[in-house]
Design an enzyme around this catalytic site. Structure first.
Site, short mmCIF file in Angstrom:
data_model
loop_
_atom_site.label_atom_id
_atom_site.label_comp_id
_atom_site.label_asym_id
_atom_site.label_seq_id
_atom_site.Cartn_x
_atom_site.Cartn_y
_atom_site.Cartn_z
N PHE A 235 6.73 1.74 0.64
CA PHE A 235 7.26 2.22 -0.65
C PHE A 235 6.23 3.18 -1.22
CE2 PHE A 235 6.94 2.45 -5.19
CZ PHE A 235 8.24 2.50 -5.65
N GLU A 236 6.67 4.36 -1.59
CA GLU A 236 5.80 5.28 -2.32
C GLU A 236 6.68 6.17 -3.15
OE1 GLU A 236 3.99 7.57 0.96
OE2 GLU A 236 2.07 6.63 0.52
N ILE A 237 6.26 6.40 -4.39
CA ILE A 237 6.80 7.54 -5.13
C ILE A 237 5.56 8.36 -5.45
CG2 ILE A 237 8.02 8.36 -7.19
CD1 ILE A 237 9.40 5.61 -7.30
#
Ligand code: GDP
Ligand code: MN
Length: 348
Positions: A235-237
């Site tokens: 998960f990365e933003i």
């Protein structure tokens, strides 16, 4: 007689336009997924989750990247599930192969040795190309060049709460460059010399290290040793412009020269995390407590009951990993003087 199947091109031109209620307020951002054709059903599940909990109201684009051509089945299904415009890219050969300074016999021996030691993905060649690609190249794929922010989505993830606001907009308005939901300790056998390589880079490029960075999160002795804490990068933003900056490219190139993507098994999670911790100001890294998330084997579920009720969450709070012994999120809160959410110390 078999009926002719519609091709992806036929299907794409007939796909109805979605108009989400908030789509006029979008920032310049996209989802991005690296996947193989065989990941089709696992990524279908992830897209359905992301759409139901968030993107049906926004219709952000979705970029799919692959070292092979995507097939029609993959493109048809994912285009039907995604509410925004979908794009499919093949990764250029030079971003998914050995650079000429790598000794391929040495790399092969390293894989065999790590396989014997039963290190996770230790014997895999493709996993190493994948980690190197996610570390240094996805943000410069031609399909990614016009976007400012990305949200990485992997196969078989789950989202457990409504996302009641736009995380991309939050990133932009608050000058955030990187974000996470789960953090933990890395297996040292995959990165024995990564920190030596980082220290070498820091020495030759002190201009890329701002004061007020988050070094304290990843080192307990002022940068002498790495404590193995990293943000979990499935998960990365984050900001694509940061990843495309001279600072990040200098960092990646320096690590890449040292060969640990192939001679060891450096993951993109510690590579991104260390970059964020040393080259950003600590306020530019954000913990998204309200994004409840699962990727095997860990869950982030907000501790605070009111948050879970407000966002219609369906995760089990006792499965939350944040405050467990192998998580680094406790340390993140400590070094940033953040107040832990209500319910964090509730007994299971
Ligand atoms: P894990 O989460 O570390 O167990 O690794 P995954 O198997 O989930 O791989 C990470 C991401 O890279 C996922 O989005 C996969 O779909 C993708 N991926 C892994 N290996 C390959 C590969 O050889 N080719 C392509 N195109 N994608 C891959
Ligand atoms: Mn995964």
């Amino acid at each position: 007689f078999p009926r002719p199947q519609p091709s992806y091109e036929d299907f794409k031109s007939s796909k109805p336009q979605n108009v989400g209620t908030n789509s006029s307020e979008r920032v310049n951002a996209t989802f991005v997924t690296l996947a193989r054709n065989s990941d089709i059903w696992e990524i279908a599940k992830s897209i359905r989750n992301v759409e139901d909990r968030f993107n049906r109201n926004y219709n952000y684009d979705w970029v799919f990247l692959n070292d092979q051509e995507f097939d029609d089945d993959f493109k048809k299904l994912t285009t039907s599930l995604a509410s925004g415009t979908t794009h499919y890219g093949k990764i250029p050969e030079e971003h998914w192969s050995y650079p000429d300074w790598i000794d391929q016999d040495k790399a092969k021996e390293a894989r065999e040795e790590m396989g014997r030691k039963k290190i996770i993905y230790g014997d895999s060649e493709s996993y190493r190309h994948m980690c190197r690609y996610e570390s240094g190249f996805f943000f410069r794929h031609p399909l990614m060049m016009n976007y400012e922010y990305y949200w990485r989505v992997e196969p078989s993830i789950e989202l457990y709460c409504d996302i009641g606001h736009d995380p991309f907009r939050f990133m932009k308005e608050n000058d955030k460059k990187y974000s996470f939901v789960i953090s933990l300790y890395e297996y040292i056998d995959t990165i024995p010399t990564l920190w030596d390589s980082v220290k070498k880079f820091l020495k030759s490029h002190p201009e890329h290290v701002p004061s007020g960075n988050a070094m304290e999160f990843i080192s307990e002795d002022g940068g002498e040793t790495y404590n193995k804490c990293h943000f979990w990068s499935n998960f990365e933003i984050g900001s694509l412009e940061w990843l495309r900056s001279k600072a990040y490219i200098d960092y990646f190139s320096s690590l890449d020269q040292d060969g640990g993507f192939f001679y060891e098994r450096w993951g993109d999670a510690p590579v991104h995390s260390i970059a964020a911790a040393v080259m950003l100001k600590k306020e530019q890294i954000h913990f998204f407590n309200e994004i409840a998330y699962y990727h095997v084997p860990f869950t982030h579920c907000p501790s605070d009951e009111q948050t879970r009720l407000d966002l219609r969450c369906h995760c089990k709070p006792e499965e939350n990993f944040d405050w467990k012994g192998y998580s680094c999120t406790n340390r993140w809160f400590k070094v940033n003087d953040l107040q832990k959410p209500d319910g964090w110390d509730k007994k299971d």
